[in-house]
Design a protein around this motif. Structure first.
Motif, PDB file in Angstrom:
ATOM      1  N   ASP A   2      47.400  46.681  33.241  1.00  0.00           N
ATOM      2  CA  ASP A   2      47.909  45.951  32.072  1.00  0.00           C
ATOM      3  C   ASP A   2      47.068  44.740  31.692  1.00  0.00           C
ATOM      4  N   THR A   3      45.906  44.559  32.341  1.00  0.00           N
ATOM      5  CA  THR A   3      44.990  43.485  31.954  1.00  0.00           C
ATOM      6  C   THR A   3      43.570  44.051  31.945  1.00  0.00           C
ATOM      7  N   PRO A   4      42.646  43.448  31.211  1.00  0.00           N
ATOM      8  CA  PRO A   4      41.257  43.936  31.209  1.00  0.00           C
ATOM      9  C   PRO A   4      40.652  43.994  32.605  1.00  0.00           C
ATOM     10  N   GLU A   5      40.954  42.966  33.401  1.00  0.00           N
ATOM     11  CA  GLU A   5      40.386  42.925  34.749  1.00  0.00           C
ATOM     12  C   GLU A   5      40.910  44.082  35.608  1.00  0.00           C
ATOM     13  N   GLU A   6      42.192  44.402  35.485  1.00  0.00           N
ATOM     14  CA  GLU A   6      42.768  45.483  36.273  1.00  0.00           C
ATOM     15  C   GLU A   6      42.243  46.845  35.814  1.00  0.00           C
ATOM     16  N   VAL A   7      42.040  47.000  34.531  1.00  0.00           N
ATOM     17  CA  VAL A   7      41.483  48.251  34.028  1.00  0.00           C
ATOM     18  C   VAL A   7      40.095  48.474  34.613  1.00  0.00           C
ATOM     19  N   ALA A   8      39.263  47.430  34.585  1.00  0.00           N
ATOM     20  CA  ALA A   8      37.910  47.549  35.116  1.00  0.00           C
ATOM     21  C   ALA A   8      37.924  47.764  36.625  1.00  0.00           C
ATOM     22  N   ARG A   9      38.822  47.086  37.311  1.00  0.00           N
ATOM     23  CA  ARG A   9      38.864  47.184  38.762  1.00  0.00           C
ATOM     24  C   ARG A   9      39.267  48.584  39.226  1.00  0.00           C
ATOM     25  N   ASN A  10      40.041  49.275  38.428  1.00  0.00           N
ATOM     26  CA  ASN A  10      40.548  50.593  38.817  1.00  0.00           C
ATOM     27  C   ASN A  10      39.800  51.723  38.139  1.00  0.00           C
ATOM     28  N   TRP A  11      38.522  51.497  37.825  1.00  0.00           N
ATOM     29  CA  TRP A  11      37.766  52.518  37.110  1.00  0.00           C
ATOM     30  C   TRP A  11      37.652  53.824  37.890  1.00  0.00           C
ATOM     31  N   GLN A  12      37.584  53.753  39.225  1.00  0.00           N
ATOM     32  CA  GLN A  12      37.465  54.983  40.010  1.00  0.00           C
ATOM     33  C   GLN A  12      38.731  55.829  39.906  1.00  0.00           C
ATOM     34  N   ARG A  13      39.883  55.167  39.960  1.00  0.00           N
ATOM     35  CA  ARG A  13      41.143  55.900  39.825  1.00  0.00           C
ATOM     36  C   ARG A  13      41.258  56.520  38.437  1.00  0.00           C
ATOM     37  N   ILE A  14      40.838  55.774  37.432  1.00  0.00           N
ATOM     38  CA  ILE A  14      40.880  56.299  36.064  1.00  0.00           C
ATOM     39  C   ILE A  14      39.966  57.514  35.942  1.00  0.00           C
ATOM     40  N   GLU A  15      38.796  57.430  36.554  1.00  0.00           N
ATOM     41  CA  GLU A  15      37.859  58.542  36.482  1.00  0.00           C
ATOM     42  C   GLU A  15      38.430  59.797  37.132  1.00  0.00           C
TER      43      GLU A  15
END
Length: 408
Positions: free
Chosen positions: A360-373
């Motif tokens: 829910d924040t830009p930092e969290e989105v970037a930090r979880n890029w592997q999970r998103i991938e």
């Protein structure tokens, strides 16, 4: 269409390689265990050095081994050779498909050795061929009469070969060639020594001649070498899936330590089959070797010139938040995922973020890029289709954003 056919060809060859490899390794393990488990008793036929009784599949089997050969040749004789041949041939084809036709991607690392693709392929082929010739000459020399000394010299030979591969090829290419060299030695042992010697014995029996004992002894020595090399070759064939094995600073030392670790495991089982005793010291040494391998894998596989890349690798959001695709990717994640993956989820029935993952924040989105991938790019696991629909174009945008990480 060509790329699709090529991919299916790779899968088909890999499937054949795995199946034939299972058959070869299984028969090798079985016959070594059978040979070591033979027992002498009074009343055995002339020339029989031992026998074994086994039960499997509801039936009893009675095996006997002749020191050199029986006094007659049976009408039907089963040869164990095709498993080895097809394992090697399918493995070599797979080596060509993945590493030689894909040399630029998987075989060459300019930071290690800036060589052309054709040069890398020639080095690989020459390494496998010359490796077998050197091994064969060592076995046929006076060293071949002293098994322990020969093992020591052969270990030193493989150490030198592994060090060479790791300082010419990429880590992945080096490890696959370490395994391919062992596989070449093992199959060449079958093709050039074990089977030819057995055929000479058969021909002598049919001609009424007494077979030479040294032929069986040489074949048994090569077969024993194959047995002790089996686990290391399996490690190298599987290692290309694990970067911590092949892509770290001390990969050449990791490759070397695998040899005694695999051999000691086989020694434990061989001793147990031969004597019935379980000796535990090999497992202690193996544990130490594995601990050393794990410790060595902690050292990254880059040099000082890659310090900036290392800083970004440790802090991936530094690169990902600066990507030109980040705003669009963040909007997709916020629109489809943050209703559940938030400090205070908005979706009915969800009271805490699933698995504690916040988006829910830009930092969290970037930090979880592997999970998103893994969940939304390489698979369609997320978001749940009954909750939110994400289009193929949006998944491609996420892929472009994550892919931009490699350019920073």
């Amino acid at each position: 269409m060509g790329a699709i056919v090529w991919e299916w060809l790779s899968l088909a060859v890999r499937f054949v390689h795995v199946i034939t490899g299972i058959a070869w390794i299984g028969s090798s393990f079985y016959f070594i265990a059978l040979d070591l488990g033979l027992r002498r008793r009074d009343g055995l036929p002339d020339g029989v050095t031992g026998e074994a009784w086994q039960v499997h599949g509801g039936g009893f089997y009675h095996m006997q081994k002749y020191a050199v050969a029986p006094h007659f040749m049976p009408d039907e004789l089963t040869w164990f050779k095709w498993e080895s041949y097809f394992t090697f041939l399918s493995g070599f084809v797979l080596l060509c498909i993945v590493y030689y036709f894909g040399a630029e991607l998987f075989l060459i690392d300019p930071s290690i050795a800036d060589i052309p693709e054709w040069g890398a392929v020639l080095i690989g082929l020459a390494g496998l061929g010359s490796g077998w010739l050197a091994y064969d000459r060592l076995c046929r020399s006076l060293l071949g009469r002293h098994d322990t000394l020969l093992f020591v010299v052969l270990f030193a030979f493989l150490v030198a070969a592994f060090f060479f591969f790791c300082h010419v090829f990429s880590g992945r290419g080096a490890f696959i060639h370490c395994g391919a060299l062992i596989a070449t030695i093992m199959t060449a042992n079958v093709f050039f020594v074990i089977i030819p010697n057995q055929k000479i014995v058969v021909a002598d029996l049919k001609a009424g001649r007494e077979p030479a004992a040294h032929l069986g002894k040489a074949a048994k020595q090569r077969s024993l070498h194959n047995n002790y090399l089996t686990l290391p070759v399996l490690f190298f064939m599987l290692s290309n899936h694990y970067p911590l094995a092949f892509a770290t600073e001390w990969n050449w030392l990791i490759a070397i330590l695998v040899l005694p670790a695999g051999a000691l495991i086989r020694h434990f089982f061989n001793t147990m089959h031969r004597t019935g005793r379980k000796i535990w010291w090999p497992w202690i040494v193996v544990a130490v070797l594995v601990a050393a391998i794990v410790a060595l894998s902690r050292f990254p596989g880059y040099g000082p010139q890659e310090a900036a890349a290392a800083r970004i690798d440790k802090d991936p959001e530094l690169a990902l938040m600066a990507s030109m695709h980040f705003d669009e990717a963040q909007a997709i994640v916020m629109g489809h995922c943050s209703m559940c993956h938030a400090a205070e989820p908005l979706f009915d029935g969800v009271h805490t973020a699933p698995k504690g993952v916040l988006l829910d924040t830009p930092e969290e989105v970037a930090r979880n890029w592997q999970r998103i991938e893994m969940q939304a790019v390489r698979s369609k696991a997320m978001p749940p289709p009954g909750v939110a629909v994400i289009s193929p174009e949006e998944r491609q945008t996420l892929a472009a954003w994550i892919g931009s990480r490699t350019t920073w």
